[in-house]
Design a protein around this motif. Structure first.
Motif, PDB file in Angstrom:
ATOM      1  N   GLU A  99      61.823  48.377  43.730  1.00  0.00           N
ATOM      2  CA  GLU A  99      63.127  48.580  43.096  1.00  0.00           C
ATOM      3  C   GLU A  99      63.960  47.305  43.138  1.00  0.00           C
ATOM      4  OE1 GLU A  99      63.700  53.338  44.154  1.00  0.00           O
ATOM      5  OE2 GLU A  99      64.357  51.800  45.579  1.00  0.00           O
ATOM      6  N   MET A 100      63.847  46.588  44.245  1.00  0.00           N
ATOM      7  CA  MET A 100      64.588  45.330  44.372  1.00  0.00           C
ATOM      8  C   MET A 100      64.115  44.308  43.347  1.00  0.00           C
ATOM      9  SD  MET A 100      64.708  42.623  47.545  1.00  0.00           S
ATOM     10  CE  MET A 100      65.909  43.451  48.579  1.00  0.00           C
ATOM     11  N   LEU A 101      62.814  44.192  43.159  1.00  0.00           N
ATOM     12  CA  LEU A 101      62.269  43.238  42.201  1.00  0.00           C
ATOM     13  C   LEU A 101      62.733  43.581  40.791  1.00  0.00           C
ATOM     14  CD1 LEU A 101      60.428  40.793  41.733  1.00  0.00           C
ATOM     15  CD2 LEU A 101      58.529  42.394  41.439  1.00  0.00           C
ATOM     16  N   ARG A 102      62.672  44.854  40.439  1.00  0.00           N
ATOM     17  CA  ARG A 102      63.125  45.287  39.117  1.00  0.00           C
ATOM     18  C   ARG A 102      64.615  44.987  38.939  1.00  0.00           C
ATOM     19  NH1 ARG A 102      60.955  49.614  39.167  1.00  0.00           N
ATOM     20  NH2 ARG A 102      59.443  49.451  37.459  1.00  0.00           N
ATOM     21  N   TYR A 103      65.395  45.316  39.946  1.00  0.00           N
ATOM     22  CA  TYR A 103      66.841  45.082  39.889  1.00  0.00           C
ATOM     23  C   TYR A 103      67.135  43.585  39.738  1.00  0.00           C
ATOM     24  CZ  TYR A 103      71.671  44.676  41.552  1.00  0.00           C
ATOM     25  OH  TYR A 103      73.008  44.373  41.669  1.00  0.00           O
ATOM     26  N   ALA A 104      66.458  42.770  40.524  1.00  0.00           N
ATOM     27  CA  ALA A 104      66.716  41.334  40.502  1.00  0.00           C
ATOM     28  C   ALA A 104      66.424  40.733  39.128  1.00  0.00           C
ATOM     29  CB  ALA A 104      65.871  40.633  41.568  1.00  0.00           C
ATOM     30  N   MET A 105      65.326  41.121  38.516  1.00  0.00           N
ATOM     31  CA  MET A 105      64.959  40.532  37.235  1.00  0.00           C
ATOM     32  C   MET A 105      65.870  40.997  36.109  1.00  0.00           C
ATOM     33  SD  MET A 105      60.773  40.464  37.577  1.00  0.00           S
ATOM     34  CE  MET A 105      60.489  39.460  36.115  1.00  0.00           C
ATOM     35  N   GLY A 146      66.460  29.165  44.148  1.00  0.00           N
ATOM     36  CA  GLY A 146      65.856  30.245  43.370  1.00  0.00           C
ATOM     37  C   GLY A 146      64.491  30.624  43.905  1.00  0.00           C
ATOM     38  N   HIS A 147      63.685  29.622  44.229  1.00  0.00           N
ATOM     39  CA  HIS A 147      62.374  29.884  44.815  1.00  0.00           C
ATOM     40  C   HIS A 147      62.515  30.630  46.145  1.00  0.00           C
ATOM     41  CE1 HIS A 147      59.727  26.719  42.576  1.00  0.00           C
ATOM     42  NE2 HIS A 147      60.499  27.411  41.766  1.00  0.00           N
ATOM     43  N   GLU A 148      63.469  30.209  46.950  1.00  0.00           N
ATOM     44  CA  GLU A 148      63.642  30.831  48.260  1.00  0.00           C
ATOM     45  C   GLU A 148      64.054  32.295  48.131  1.00  0.00           C
ATOM     46  OE1 GLU A 148      63.670  31.580  52.235  1.00  0.00           O
ATOM     47  OE2 GLU A 148      62.752  29.927  51.116  1.00  0.00           O
ATOM     48  N   LEU A 149      64.895  32.601  47.161  1.00  0.00           N
ATOM     49  CA  LEU A 149      65.314  33.989  46.973  1.00  0.00           C
ATOM     50  C   LEU A 149      64.141  34.855  46.529  1.00  0.00           C
ATOM     51  CD1 LEU A 149      67.489  36.116  46.974  1.00  0.00           C
ATOM     52  CD2 LEU A 149      68.178  35.354  44.685  1.00  0.00           C
ATOM     53  N   VAL A 150      63.347  34.360  45.582  1.00  0.00           N
ATOM     54  CA  VAL A 150      62.169  35.123  45.134  1.00  0.00           C
ATOM     55  C   VAL A 150      61.177  35.261  46.284  1.00  0.00           C
ATOM     56  CG1 VAL A 150      60.193  35.150  43.564  1.00  0.00           C
ATOM     57  CG2 VAL A 150      62.445  34.432  42.730  1.00  0.00           C
ATOM     58  N   ARG A 151      61.010  34.198  47.070  1.00  0.00           N
ATOM     59  CA  ARG A 151      60.113  34.244  48.225  1.00  0.00           C
ATOM     60  C   ARG A 151      60.571  35.331  49.202  1.00  0.00           C
ATOM     61  NH1 ARG A 151      60.766  29.466  49.575  1.00  0.00           N
ATOM     62  NH2 ARG A 151      58.976  28.490  48.528  1.00  0.00           N
ATOM     63  N   ARG A 152      61.865  35.442  49.429  1.00  0.00           N
ATOM     64  CA  ARG A 152      62.391  36.454  50.342  1.00  0.00           C
ATOM     65  C   ARG A 152      62.094  37.872  49.842  1.00  0.00           C
ATOM     66  NH1 ARG A 152      68.472  35.861  51.947  1.00  0.00           N
ATOM     67  NH2 ARG A 152      67.766  37.140  53.702  1.00  0.00           N
ATOM     68  N   VAL A 175      56.828  35.544  39.150  1.00  0.00           N
ATOM     69  CA  VAL A 175      58.112  36.218  38.951  1.00  0.00           C
ATOM     70  C   VAL A 175      59.021  35.385  38.053  1.00  0.00           C
ATOM     71  CG1 VAL A 175      60.187  37.083  40.113  1.00  0.00           C
ATOM     72  CG2 VAL A 175      57.941  37.396  41.179  1.00  0.00           C
ATOM     73  N   LEU A 176      59.010  34.074  38.252  1.00  0.00           N
ATOM     74  CA  LEU A 176      59.921  33.204  37.516  1.00  0.00           C
ATOM     75  C   LEU A 176      59.484  32.943  36.078  1.00  0.00           C
ATOM     76  CD1 LEU A 176      60.671  30.534  40.269  1.00  0.00           C
ATOM     77  CD2 LEU A 176      62.171  32.384  39.504  1.00  0.00           C
ATOM     78  N   ALA A 177      58.176  32.977  35.819  1.00  0.00           N
ATOM     79  CA  ALA A 177      57.668  32.600  34.500  1.00  0.00           C
ATOM     80  C   ALA A 177      58.294  33.406  33.359  1.00  0.00           C
ATOM     81  CB  ALA A 177      56.144  32.711  34.468  1.00  0.00           C
ATOM     82  N   PRO A 178      58.365  34.741  33.449  1.00  0.00           N
ATOM     83  CA  PRO A 178      58.983  35.471  32.340  1.00  0.00           C
ATOM     84  C   PRO A 178      60.464  35.153  32.166  1.00  0.00           C
ATOM     85  CG  PRO A 178      58.473  36.951  34.169  1.00  0.00           C
ATOM     86  CD  PRO A 178      57.790  35.655  34.448  1.00  0.00           C
ATOM     87  N   MET A 179      61.158  34.832  33.245  1.00  0.00           N
ATOM     88  CA  MET A 179      62.567  34.472  33.138  1.00  0.00           C
ATOM     89  C   MET A 179      62.724  33.137  32.409  1.00  0.00           C
ATOM     90  SD  MET A 179      63.915  35.447  36.936  1.00  0.00           S
ATOM     91  CE  MET A 179      63.366  36.909  37.819  1.00  0.00           C
ATOM     92  N   ILE A 180      61.878  32.174  32.775  1.00  0.00           N
ATOM     93  CA  ILE A 180      61.931  30.862  32.133  1.00  0.00           C
ATOM     94  C   ILE A 180      61.568  30.987  30.653  1.00  0.00           C
ATOM     95  CG2 ILE A 180      60.889  28.565  32.079  1.00  0.00           C
ATOM     96  CD1 ILE A 180      60.548  28.839  35.140  1.00  0.00           C
ATOM     97  N   LEU A 205      61.119  42.410  30.165  1.00  0.00           N
ATOM     98  CA  LEU A 205      61.194  42.254  31.617  1.00  0.00           C
ATOM     99  C   LEU A 205      60.682  43.497  32.338  1.00  0.00           C
ATOM    100  CD1 LEU A 205      64.587  40.401  32.134  1.00  0.00           C
ATOM    101  CD2 LEU A 205      62.291  39.494  32.502  1.00  0.00           C
ATOM    102  N   GLU A 206      60.965  44.672  31.795  1.00  0.00           N
ATOM    103  CA  GLU A 206      60.457  45.904  32.419  1.00  0.00           C
ATOM    104  C   GLU A 206      58.930  45.911  32.413  1.00  0.00           C
ATOM    105  OE1 GLU A 206      59.917  49.306  34.351  1.00  0.00           O
ATOM    106  OE2 GLU A 206      61.852  48.289  34.134  1.00  0.00           O
ATOM    107  N   LEU A 207      58.331  45.493  31.292  1.00  0.00           N
ATOM    108  CA  LEU A 207      56.868  45.422  31.231  1.00  0.00           C
ATOM    109  C   LEU A 207      56.345  44.380  32.211  1.00  0.00           C
ATOM    110  CD1 LEU A 207      54.190  46.234  29.970  1.00  0.00           C
ATOM    111  CD2 LEU A 207      54.614  44.571  28.145  1.00  0.00           C
TER     112      LEU A 207
END
Length: 230
Positions: A99-105, A146-152, A175-180, A205-207
């Motif tokens: 849920e956190m990953l979905r929320y973050a993205m 940004g990397h550190e937050l995704v790593r966490r 995780v970052l690739a679709p955002m970029i 992003l949901e997919l």
């Protein structure tokens, strides 16, 4: 009576000028963001920023000593300065790591990706090699936090037994690739009206979230995960 009226009028004009002076840094940053995204860093001139903000070039340099410092302030205002807020949300999040990953993205898209600030990333990708000092600044202020937050986020999932152990340093880029991609798309083909470039960012992003969480392989019978979100 006339004297009092003149005094009151002068006081109001002075107060207006003072309020205007206080507002100028924000107006300059907004104008600079627009121009940097529209024209790129190299092509943007300081006098253009001042003109768009409705002030003189001299006023701009009262707040920012150079175009480089102005650009750094734009990055801090729109992205780098928000990591404290985002890390606080990480600490307070009570749901599962999925849920956190979905929320973050999805929140990233709403707060950054779908705003003019997304153009900063595209700008850096195209101009970093020509401005190594700015590239180093962006690396330190945006990429590394940004990397550190995704790593966490990923480590939280592994530590809680929700995610399998992964190569963390490479998983970050998954995780970052679709955002970029979305930031680049928004400020290139996404700005066109061509039907072939139509893309719903939130559905995309949901997919991506579901693919990250469940992979592409079909699960065993009876254990197909139910899609979440929209």
């Amino acid at each position: 009576m006339i004297s009092k009226l003149l005094t009151d009028t002068c006081a109001k004009v002075q107060a207006k000028r003072e309020r205007r002076k206080e507002a100028r840094p924000g107006e300059l940053l907004a104008a600079a963001l627009e121009l940097f995204v529209e024209k790129g860093y190299a092509a943007t001139r300081s006098e253009e920023v001042a003109r768009r903000a409705g002030v003189s070039k001299g006023t701009l340099f009262l707040y920012f000593s150079s175009k480089e410092e102005l650009f750094k302030a734009v990055v801090r205002e729109n992205i780098a300065g928000r990591f404290a807020e985002w890390n606080a949300e990480f600490e307070a999040f009570a749901g599962s790591t999925a849920e956190m990953l979905r929320y973050a993205m999805l929140m990233w898209w709403q707060r950054v990706g779908n705003t003019p600030a997304a153009g900063i990333t595209k700008l850096m990708m195209s101009e970093a090699s020509n401005f190594p000092e700015l590239a180093a600044f962006y690396q330190q202020e945006v990429i590394e936090p940004g990397h550190e937050l995704v790593r966490r986020i990923l480590k939280r999932g592994v530590d809680r037994g929700e995610f399998r152990p992964v190569d963390m340093e490479h998983a970050i880029y998954m995780v970052l690739a679709p955002m970029i991609f979305l930031m680049s798309w928004k400020h290139s083909f996404g700005a066109c009206a061509c039907p072939s470039t139509v893309l719903d960012p939130e559905k995309y992003l949901e997919l991506q979230v579901q693919t990250l969480l469940y992979g592409l392989c079909a699960p065993a019978a009876g254990s197909t995960p139910k899609p979440q979100g929209k």
